[in-house]
Write a protein that holds these residues in place. Structure first.
Motif, PDB file in Angstrom:
ATOM      1  N   PHE A 255       0.853  -1.199   0.000  1.00  0.00           N
ATOM      2  CA  PHE A 255       0.000   0.000   0.000  1.00  0.00           C
ATOM      3  C   PHE A 255       0.880   1.236   0.000  1.00  0.00           C
ATOM      4  O   PHE A 255       1.131   1.838   1.032  1.00  0.00           O
TER       5      PHE A 255
ATOM      6  N   TYR B 212      -0.458   3.224  -4.893  1.00  0.00           N
ATOM      7  CA  TYR B 212      -1.293   2.012  -4.992  1.00  0.00           C
ATOM      8  C   TYR B 212      -2.363   2.265  -6.068  1.00  0.00           C
ATOM      9  O   TYR B 212      -3.139   3.223  -5.962  1.00  0.00           O
TER      10      TYR B 212
ATOM     11  N   SER C 247     -11.502   1.762  -6.448  1.00  0.00           N
ATOM     12  CA  SER C 247     -12.766   1.063  -6.222  1.00  0.00           C
ATOM     13  C   SER C 247     -13.852   1.502  -7.198  1.00  0.00           C
ATOM     14  O   SER C 247     -14.695   0.702  -7.607  1.00  0.00           O
TER      15      SER C 247
ATOM     16  N   PHE D  71     -21.806   0.181  -2.722  1.00  0.00           N
ATOM     17  CA  PHE D  71     -21.382   1.006  -1.586  1.00  0.00           C
ATOM     18  C   PHE D  71     -22.336   2.177  -1.324  1.00  0.00           C
ATOM     19  O   PHE D  71     -22.421   2.647  -0.187  1.00  0.00           O
TER      20      PHE D  71
ATOM     21  N   GLY E  76      -9.611   2.075   5.069  1.00  0.00           N
ATOM     22  CA  GLY E  76      -9.390   1.666   3.673  1.00  0.00           C
ATOM     23  C   GLY E  76     -10.412   2.312   2.754  1.00  0.00           C
ATOM     24  O   GLY E  76     -11.069   1.644   1.960  1.00  0.00           O
TER      25      GLY E  76
ATOM     26  N   ASN F  97     -10.032   4.319   0.252  1.00  0.00           N
ATOM     27  CA  ASN F  97      -9.613   4.360  -1.147  1.00  0.00           C
ATOM     28  C   ASN F  97     -10.075   5.653  -1.822  1.00  0.00           C
ATOM     29  O   ASN F  97      -9.788   6.733  -1.326  1.00  0.00           O
TER      30      ASN F  97
ATOM     31  N   VAL G  73      -9.643   6.607   6.489  1.00  0.00           N
ATOM     32  CA  VAL G  73      -8.234   6.398   6.859  1.00  0.00           C
ATOM     33  C   VAL G  73      -7.664   5.460   5.810  1.00  0.00           C
ATOM     34  O   VAL G  73      -8.184   4.350   5.612  1.00  0.00           O
ATOM     35  N   ASP G  74      -6.642   5.922   5.100  1.00  0.00           N
ATOM     36  CA  ASP G  74      -6.066   5.087   4.043  1.00  0.00           C
ATOM     37  C   ASP G  74      -4.646   5.562   3.757  1.00  0.00           C
ATOM     38  O   ASP G  74      -4.419   6.762   3.558  1.00  0.00           O
ATOM     39  N   PRO G  75      -3.673   4.636   3.737  1.00  0.00           N
ATOM     40  CA  PRO G  75      -2.287   5.044   3.508  1.00  0.00           C
ATOM     41  C   PRO G  75      -1.979   5.365   2.036  1.00  0.00           C
ATOM     42  O   PRO G  75      -0.941   5.958   1.749  1.00  0.00           O
ATOM     43  N   SER G  76      -2.868   4.954   1.128  1.00  0.00           N
ATOM     44  CA  SER G  76      -2.586   5.144  -0.303  1.00  0.00           C
ATOM     45  C   SER G  76      -2.925   6.582  -0.695  1.00  0.00           C
ATOM     46  O   SER G  76      -4.088   6.913  -0.958  1.00  0.00           O
TER      47      SER G  76
ATOM     48  N   PHE H 157      -4.508   2.518   9.494  1.00  0.00           N
ATOM     49  CA  PHE H 157      -5.296   2.372  10.711  1.00  0.00           C
ATOM     50  C   PHE H 157      -4.629   1.283  11.542  1.00  0.00           C
ATOM     51  O   PHE H 157      -4.292   0.212  11.034  1.00  0.00           O
TER      52      PHE H 157
ATOM     53  N   ALA I 137     -14.239  -2.155   4.056  1.00  0.00           N
ATOM     54  CA  ALA I 137     -14.564  -3.155   3.034  1.00  0.00           C
ATOM     55  C   ALA I 137     -13.280  -3.584   2.349  1.00  0.00           C
ATOM     56  O   ALA I 137     -12.451  -2.744   1.962  1.00  0.00           O
ATOM     57  N   ASN I 138     -13.117  -4.857   2.229  1.00  0.00           N
ATOM     58  CA  ASN I 138     -11.982  -5.426   1.503  1.00  0.00           C
ATOM     59  C   ASN I 138     -10.660  -4.848   2.000  1.00  0.00           C
ATOM     60  O   ASN I 138      -9.778  -4.519   1.203  1.00  0.00           O
ATOM     61  N   THR I 139     -10.544  -4.727   3.265  1.00  0.00           N
ATOM     62  CA  THR I 139      -9.333  -4.166   3.882  1.00  0.00           C
ATOM     63  C   THR I 139      -8.932  -4.925   5.151  1.00  0.00           C
ATOM     64  O   THR I 139      -7.741  -5.207   5.344  1.00  0.00           O
TER      65      THR I 139
ATOM     66  N   ILE J 288      -4.955  -7.079   6.593  1.00  0.00           N
ATOM     67  CA  ILE J 288      -4.121  -6.552   7.669  1.00  0.00           C
ATOM     68  C   ILE J 288      -3.666  -7.673   8.599  1.00  0.00           C
ATOM     69  O   ILE J 288      -4.420  -8.147   9.453  1.00  0.00           O
TER      70      ILE J 288
ATOM     71  N   TYR K 136      -1.593  -7.561  11.056  1.00  0.00           N
ATOM     72  CA  TYR K 136      -1.498  -7.135  12.473  1.00  0.00           C
ATOM     73  C   TYR K 136      -2.896  -6.880  13.034  1.00  0.00           C
ATOM     74  O   TYR K 136      -3.199  -5.791  13.544  1.00  0.00           O
TER      75      TYR K 136
END
Ligand code: SAM
Ligand code: TMP
Ligand code: ZN
Length: 414
Positions: free
Chosen positions: A72, A76, A80, A90, A113, A115, A133-136, A155, A176-178, A182, A184
């Motif tokens: 990610f 990325y 979606s 959605f 996530g 996106n 919240v999303d790192p991408s 997250f 969704a789809n996240t 993960i 961790y």
């Protein structure tokens, strides 16, 4: 697949520390969304894609973890909103949450996530307090351009605590789809514990293990899908982290998924669906080696039939392409050794993927506008979960005598 006579690798379950028995091995695989620039650049990252099930809690999980920063990244490329079906899904999901959960004074929803904002768009339009919240970063920028609030980070427990301090408790944490991506997962549940309001709910949708096995969706196994959830494994995972699975709803998207609803223990009465689905799963043998042995044989048969078909068509001079540069196609292409010698190009509507090469298999990605110029003889449908939408868009292909090659649940031509 795991070789006969080779002792299974012993690993520990990421949730309950039970013994994880290896059951599927797809060998060396690239990072599934790491598309390659044709003029070279950085070296590709490979890892061993192997899956096992926990002999204690049944949770299916990967044995090698790809570092999250390798998957990610800022660039990325998955978006979606490329699918009309998923946009509708959605929008309905958001409306359902708005009507059933977000009705109190000043409700707050957090999406893990988020996106390109496909779900939060409807929440933002309704004027409800929200945070993605999303790192991408690039995907998050697309969401921000639509007026959606997004924090660019992973997250986990620490970020969840910061969000709680800055915004107060969340009535709904949606994802969704996240969550299945993960590894961790303990940190995720500690984060949910820190952020969720006392009577709030944590709702997450992910692929359903039972559908994957039943329909031979072996390509749902790739780096990002670190866990393949069942009702049983999520039920026991929630319990272990101080929560309770209070609802489970089967969904048809992506070939079969489940929307899990988790609450603090005792906060909500579990629905009848949880008990019904748990009972149904008893018969599926999701914690038994024999189930995965049968699945492994099915996968090997599919690989052999697909490669034989593609080679045969190619040797007869037919032109073959693929459609949908999906993350799951990385598993198919690399496990079945499908490269540009068999498939000329893969057509995909995502601008971030076009002009690049598929990870590991190095098939050029082209825009769908070039699919008809001229039409190929055969198109391998990597995005089989969007079959209806894509076949409707590309009606002209069949009208010109073209044929779609499908490989799940079995290899066939339509
Ligand atoms: N929710 C969208 C959907 O269902 O189409 C996007 C799913 S996409 C497969 C997974 C997303 O999760 C990516 O945008 C990725 O950056 C994000 N992601 C991965 N790990 C995350 C984490 N720890 N916290 C928040 N987002 C994460
Ligand atoms: P997914 O199966 O992971 O959702 O990925 C679907 C891929 O297929 C994504 O890269 C976008 C692409 N796609 C098209 O090229 N045309 C379409 O009509 C749809 C729905 C998806
Ligand atoms: Zn376990």
């Amino acid at each position: 697949m795991s070789g006969e006579g080779v002792p299974p690798t012993v690993n520990r379950c990421r949730v309950c520390d039970g013994e994880v028995q290896e059951c599927l091995d797809f060998g060396r695989q690239p990072v599934s969304s790491a598309f390659v620039d044709p003029d070279g650049g950085g070296a590709e990252v490979f890892y061993r894609l192997a899956v096992g099930f926990c002999t204690t809690c049944t949770l299916v999980q990967q044995l090698e973890e790809v570092p999250r920063d390798a998957m990610f990244r800022v660039d990325y490329p998955y978006r979606s909103s490329e699918s009309a079906l998923m946009r509708k899904h959605f929008e309905q999901t958001a409306r359902h949450l708005l009507e059933s959960e977000l009705t109190g004074p000043d409700p707050f929803v957090v999406e893990v996530g988020s996106n390109d904002g496909i779900m939060l768009q409807t929440v933002a339009d309704a004027g409800i307090r929200h945070l993605g919240v999303d790192p991408s970063r690039d995907a998050a920028e697309t969401a921000r351009d639509k007026g959606i609030q997004v924090q660019v980070e992973f997250f986990e427990e620490a970020s969840a605590r910061r969000i709680r301090a800055a915004h107060g408790p969340a009535d709904v944490i949606f994802s969704a789809n996240t969550i299945s991506h993960i590894a961790y997962i303990d940190s995720i549940f500690r984060g949910v514990d820190a952020l969720l309001a006392p009577t709030g709910i944590f709702v997450f949708e992910d692929r359903y293990l039972a559908d994957i096995i039943e329909h031979n969706y072996f390509d749902q196994i790739y780096d990002e899908h670190f866990y393949l959830f069942s009702i049983h494994s999520v039920h026991s995972m929630a319990e272990r982290f101080g929560f309770e699975l209070v609802d489970a709803e089967r969904l048809t998207v992506h070939g079969g998924a489940v929307r899990f609803t988790v609450a603090r223990t005792g906060a909500r009465r579990p629905s009848a669906a949880v008990a019904e689905l748990l009972a149904r799963e008893q018969e599926l043998g999701l914690g038994e080696a024999v189930t995965y042995e049968r699945f492994a044989s099915h996968i090997l048969r599919t690989r052999d039939e697909l490669t034989a078909l593609l080679r045969d068509l190619r040797s007869k001079g037919h032109r073959i392409v693929a459609y949908g540069a999906t993350a799951k196609s990385a598993t198919v292409a690399n496990f079945c050794d499908i490269g540009p010698d068999l498939v000329d190009a893969v057509y995909d509507s995502t601008p971030e993927k076009q002009g690049r090469l598929t990870p590991g298999s190095h098939i050029p990605v082209r825009p769908p506008q070039e699919f008809a110029a001229p039409y190929p003889d055969y198109a391998l449908l990597f995005a089989w979960n969007h079959a209806e939408e894509i076949m409707a868009k590309e009606r002209g292909f069949r009208e010109h005598g073209g044929r779609w090659i499908m490989y799940v649940p079995d290899v066939h031509i339509v």
